[in-house]
Design an enzyme around this catalytic site. Structure first.
Site, PDB file in Angstrom:
ATOM      1  N   HIS A 228       0.854  -1.186   0.000  1.00 28.92           N
ATOM      2  CA  HIS A 228       0.000   0.000   0.000  1.00 28.92           C
ATOM      3  C   HIS A 228       0.894   1.243   0.000  1.00 28.92           C
ATOM      4  O   HIS A 228       1.963   1.229   0.608  1.00 28.92           O
ATOM      5  CB  HIS A 228      -0.837  -0.046   1.282  1.00 28.92           C
ATOM      6  CG  HIS A 228      -1.968   0.919   1.336  1.00 28.92           C
ATOM      7  ND1 HIS A 228      -1.798   2.243   1.652  1.00 28.92           N
ATOM      8  CD2 HIS A 228      -3.296   0.755   1.111  1.00 28.92           C
ATOM      9  CE1 HIS A 228      -2.979   2.849   1.642  1.00 28.92           C
ATOM     10  NE2 HIS A 228      -3.905   1.973   1.307  1.00 28.92           N
TER      11      HIS A 228
ATOM     12  N   ASP B 130       3.192  -4.220   8.018  1.00 28.99           N
ATOM     13  CA  ASP B 130       1.909  -3.516   7.924  1.00 28.99           C
ATOM     14  C   ASP B 130       0.809  -4.571   8.004  1.00 28.99           C
ATOM     15  O   ASP B 130       0.572  -5.311   7.052  1.00 28.99           O
ATOM     16  CB  ASP B 130       1.865  -2.754   6.598  1.00 28.99           C
ATOM     17  CG  ASP B 130       0.498  -2.128   6.333  1.00 28.99           C
ATOM     18  OD1 ASP B 130      -0.406  -2.287   7.169  1.00 28.99           O
ATOM     19  OD2 ASP B 130       0.347  -1.497   5.269  1.00 28.99           O
TER      20      ASP B 130
ATOM     21  N   GLN C 107      -4.362  -5.357   6.824  1.00 25.55           N
ATOM     22  CA  GLN C 107      -5.291  -6.304   6.201  1.00 25.55           C
ATOM     23  C   GLN C 107      -5.243  -7.681   6.849  1.00 25.55           C
ATOM     24  O   GLN C 107      -5.926  -8.597   6.400  1.00 25.55           O
ATOM     25  CB  GLN C 107      -4.998  -6.449   4.700  1.00 25.55           C
ATOM     26  CG  GLN C 107      -5.239  -5.173   3.907  1.00 25.55           C
ATOM     27  CD  GLN C 107      -6.700  -4.739   3.919  1.00 25.55           C
ATOM     28  OE1 GLN C 107      -7.606  -5.510   4.260  1.00 25.55           O
ATOM     29  NE2 GLN C 107      -6.929  -3.492   3.563  1.00 25.55           N
TER      30      GLN C 107
ATOM     31  N   LYS D 275     -10.526  -1.284  10.029  1.00 23.80           N
ATOM     32  CA  LYS D 275     -10.522  -2.461   9.162  1.00 23.80           C
ATOM     33  C   LYS D 275     -10.760  -3.743   9.960  1.00 23.80           C
ATOM     34  O   LYS D 275     -10.793  -4.830   9.408  1.00 23.80           O
ATOM     35  CB  LYS D 275      -9.199  -2.560   8.416  1.00 23.80           C
ATOM     36  CG  LYS D 275      -9.006  -1.417   7.409  1.00 23.80           C
ATOM     37  CD  LYS D 275      -7.725  -1.582   6.643  1.00 23.80           C
ATOM     38  CE  LYS D 275      -7.318  -0.328   5.900  1.00 23.80           C
ATOM     39  NZ  LYS D 275      -8.116  -0.079   4.688  1.00 23.80           N
TER      40      LYS D 275
ATOM     41  N   CYS E 232      -4.566   1.977  -4.006  1.00 19.76           N
ATOM     42  CA  CYS E 232      -3.360   2.605  -3.426  1.00 19.76           C
ATOM     43  C   CYS E 232      -2.149   1.701  -3.594  1.00 19.76           C
ATOM     44  O   CYS E 232      -1.298   1.608  -2.700  1.00 19.76           O
ATOM     45  CB  CYS E 232      -3.546   2.948  -1.954  1.00 19.76           C
ATOM     46  SG  CYS E 232      -4.872   4.105  -1.645  1.00 19.76           S
TER      47      CYS E 232
HETATM   48  C1  LIG Z   1      -2.365  -2.813   3.602  1.00 19.65           C
HETATM   49  C2  LIG Z   1      -2.786  -1.462   4.059  1.00 19.65           C
HETATM   50  N1  LIG Z   1      -1.915  -0.689   4.705  1.00 19.65           N
HETATM   51  C3  LIG Z   1      -2.254   0.526   5.144  1.00 19.65           C
HETATM   52  C4  LIG Z   1      -3.502   1.054   4.956  1.00 19.65           C
HETATM   53  C5  LIG Z   1      -3.807   2.415   5.457  1.00 19.65           C
HETATM   54  O1  LIG Z   1      -4.699   2.367   6.493  1.00 19.65           O
HETATM   55  P1  LIG Z   1      -5.316   3.701   7.115  1.00 19.65           P
HETATM   56  O2  LIG Z   1      -5.821   4.499   5.974  1.00 19.65           O
HETATM   57  O3  LIG Z   1      -6.367   3.217   8.024  1.00 19.65           O
HETATM   58  O4  LIG Z   1      -4.189   4.394   7.839  1.00 19.65           O
HETATM   59  C6  LIG Z   1      -4.446   0.290   4.280  1.00 19.65           C
HETATM   60  C7  LIG Z   1      -5.801   0.838   4.041  1.00 19.65           C
HETATM   61  O5  LIG Z   1      -6.294   0.903   2.957  1.00 19.65           O
HETATM   62  C8  LIG Z   1      -4.082  -0.994   3.824  1.00 19.65           C
HETATM   63  O6  LIG Z   1      -4.956  -1.756   3.173  1.00 19.65           O
END
Ligand SMILES: Cc1ncc(COP(=O)(O)O)c(C=O)c1O
Lengths: 403, 151
Positions: free
Chosen positions: A119, A197, A200, A223, A361
């Protein structure tokens, strides 16, 4: 039917004349009654600032807030709740590490290793820190089946110049899981730290940060059936203890004087200002909700959904599924020959089916796969096999419109 | 339920599948790329002028049915127009796809097929991408424009 469905009032609504079928859980999940009630109580009854007052209400709010921290520590099996920092979400968690740890430890000429699968929020903070200090971003390529080329990761790490390896636990764009333990071990073998990270992963699989062996782990509350605007950065205390603050303000100090300021211990050093009190309490409630549902029961149910979705979509002419089949967790990502994902999204919405379309993203990944975008159907514990039938019928209808 | 059939009309699907003036010009006077970073759509519009007139116009790129069909119909519509005429039609088209009343007496012709977009606010940017790109080309901008930035 899913036995958890009745806990989610948001699911019970009509969209474009059809019962809502919510398959955009990787973007955000619906919230169960237990979370809604916890947030409501924190604001309606226990409304007070934390860590400040001597009065009863403030003590109650502080106790609930710190209880939420302990719940999150238990949820990810952290050895202590000092290692749990409340942040806005995974994005802020990664930015915190990039600023505080990164600015201190990454020097001119060093390398930071990221992946093409990730992401943007686990890419851009690293590009920024590298620009600030004159370091270099290196990339682990994605193979055409959507898995990471770990041979290349090994090669880059073996230079000994990589300070930190940042990668996702589960890909938001493909829904596939990475071999985290192997990747962490590879980083450590060559003296790099590992940041995972987990945005997910946390709603789908049990997370044990000790077992994974990582140095930092990031997740987002919204999430995993919790509120938005709250998340967790977990870090090993030996790293956190040596890291400088990244934001200044109230709550993060030990003492402030004209001569200078000394800072609080972790986690407070990294939580400047009034935190998202109700959000943290709601996230604690979400973690309890997941524990009570049971991650193995959730995983079993979601595997049925993912497999049925993958199989039924693959039967449709022109549909191509992305990502390695055996590695899917909670989502399927696909394209339809001759139909742009955006049009698929609009047409499915007319059937009451919410999916995400776009690059998720993850533009480096889309570039590598040679596609502008995909359609992603992502699942939560409340989705049902009947909803997968509707998804299949909806996609068949889309194909019909463009035939 | 406001008609998805109005959005994906036969004519729009036809232009999506067989876009007109799709490709490159031999000697373009201007060329500009338009991008919608939110959905990854991108197209390149090329023009050749004779005095103040758009003598030739072509486009290339990848996008959803709405953006591609809109680009295709646009190239048919604006060929032979002056800059002033282009601005006038663009204004009417923009009003049409955003559902704003217009007192213009211009004949919309094929453009009228895009009236269905107004019921889908998320898709307005798709419909106007080619037009914004063409406008930038007419105004002598170079390089690329994006739906998420001011030109
Ligand atoms: C794998 C991953 N990392 C980071 C994020 C970012 O999360 P947040 O927007 O809640 O900070 C997302 C959200 O779309 C994601 O899917």
């Amino acid at each position: 039917m899913s036995r958890w469905r009745a806990d989610f009032p948001g699911l019970d609504q009509v969209i474009n004349g059809k019962e809502l079928i919510y398959l955009d859980n990787a973007a955000t999940t619906q919230k169960p009654e237990a979370v809604l009630a916890a947030v409501d109580y924190a604001q309606r009854i226990d409304c007070s600032n934390v860590h400040r007052g001597v009065h009863a209400l403030s003590l109650r709010a502080t106790a609930s807030f710190e209880e939420a921290r302990r719940k999150m520590a238990r949820f990810i099996n952290a050895s202590s709740s000092e290692e749990v920092i409340f942040v806005r979400g995974a994005t802020e968690a990664i930015n915190l590490v990039a600023h505080s740890w990164g600015d201190t430890n990454i020097k001119r000429g060093d390398k930071v290793l990221v992946t093409e699968l990730d992401h943007h929020s686990n890419i851009v903070p690293w590009q920024l820190v590298c620009e600030r200090v004159g370091a270099q971003v290196e990339w682990v390529p994605v193979l055409m089946n959507g898995t990471l080329d770990l041979k290349v990761a090994h090669e880059i790490l073996s230079s000994g110049e990589v300070k930190i390896f940042a990668f996702g636990h589960v890909s938001n764009a493909l829904g596939t899981i990475n071999p985290v333990q192997e990747m962490v071990a590879m980083a450590h073998e060559f003296g790099a730290l590992a940041l995972v990270d987990g945005a997910q992963a946390s709603p789908h699989i049990a997370i044990d940060v000790e077992d994974l062996g990582a140095d930092f782990y990031a997740l987002s509350g919204h999430k995993m059936y919790g509120p938005s605007g709250i998340g967790v950065l977990w870090g090993k205390i030996e790293h956190l203890a040596g890291m400088p603050p990244w934001q200044g303000g109230g709550d993060m100090i030990r003492s402030v004087s004209i001569e200078g300021t000394t800072f609080a211990e972790p986690p407070f050093r990294f939580e400047a200002g009034t935190p998202n009190v109700a959000g943290a309490i709601g996230l604690g409630a979400a973690s309890v909700f997941i524990e009570e549902a049971g991650l193995s029961a959730i995983a079993e149910h979601e595997a049925l959904l993912v497999n049925k979705a993958a199989e039924s979509l693959a039967e449709i002419k022109g549909v191509r599924l992305m990502g390695e089949k055996s590695k899917r967790v909670g989502a399927v990502s696909f394209v339809i020959d001759g139909v742009h994902p955006h049009d698929v999204g609009t047409l499915l919405d007319q059937e009451g089916i919410a999916v995400r379309t776009g690059h998720h993203c993850a533009q480096p990944l889309m570039d590598r796969l040679g596609i502008p975008a995909t359609v992603r159907a992502s699942f939560g514990l409340y989705n049902t096999l009947e909803e997968i039938d509707s998804l299949q019928a909806g996609v068949e209808k889309v194909v019909g419109v463009f035939a | 339920m406001s008609g998805v059939e109005d959005l994906y009309q036969e004519m729009i699907l036809d232009h999506y599948k067989s876009p007109r003036n799709f490709g490159k010009l031999e000697n373009p006077d201007s060329e500009i790329e338009g991008r919608n970073p939110l959905c990854g759509d991108h197209l390149v519009v090329q023009m050749r002028f004779e005095k103040d007139q758009i003598a030739e116009v072509a486009f290339e790129g990848d996008g959803c049915a709405i953006s591609k069909a809109s680009a295709s119909v646009m190239t048919e519509t604006i060929r032979g127009m002056t800059r002033g005429e282009f601005q006038e039609v663009f204004a009417v088209f923009q009003a049409l796809v955003t559902g704003v009343e217009s007192d213009s007496v211009l004949e919309l012709g094929k453009l009228a097929a895009f009236g269905g977009v107004a019921a889908f606010p998320a898709r307005v940017k798709c419909a106007v991408l080619a037009w914004h790109t063409a406008k930038a080309a007419l105004e002598g901008h170079k390089g690329s424009i994006s739906t998420e930035e001011k030109v």
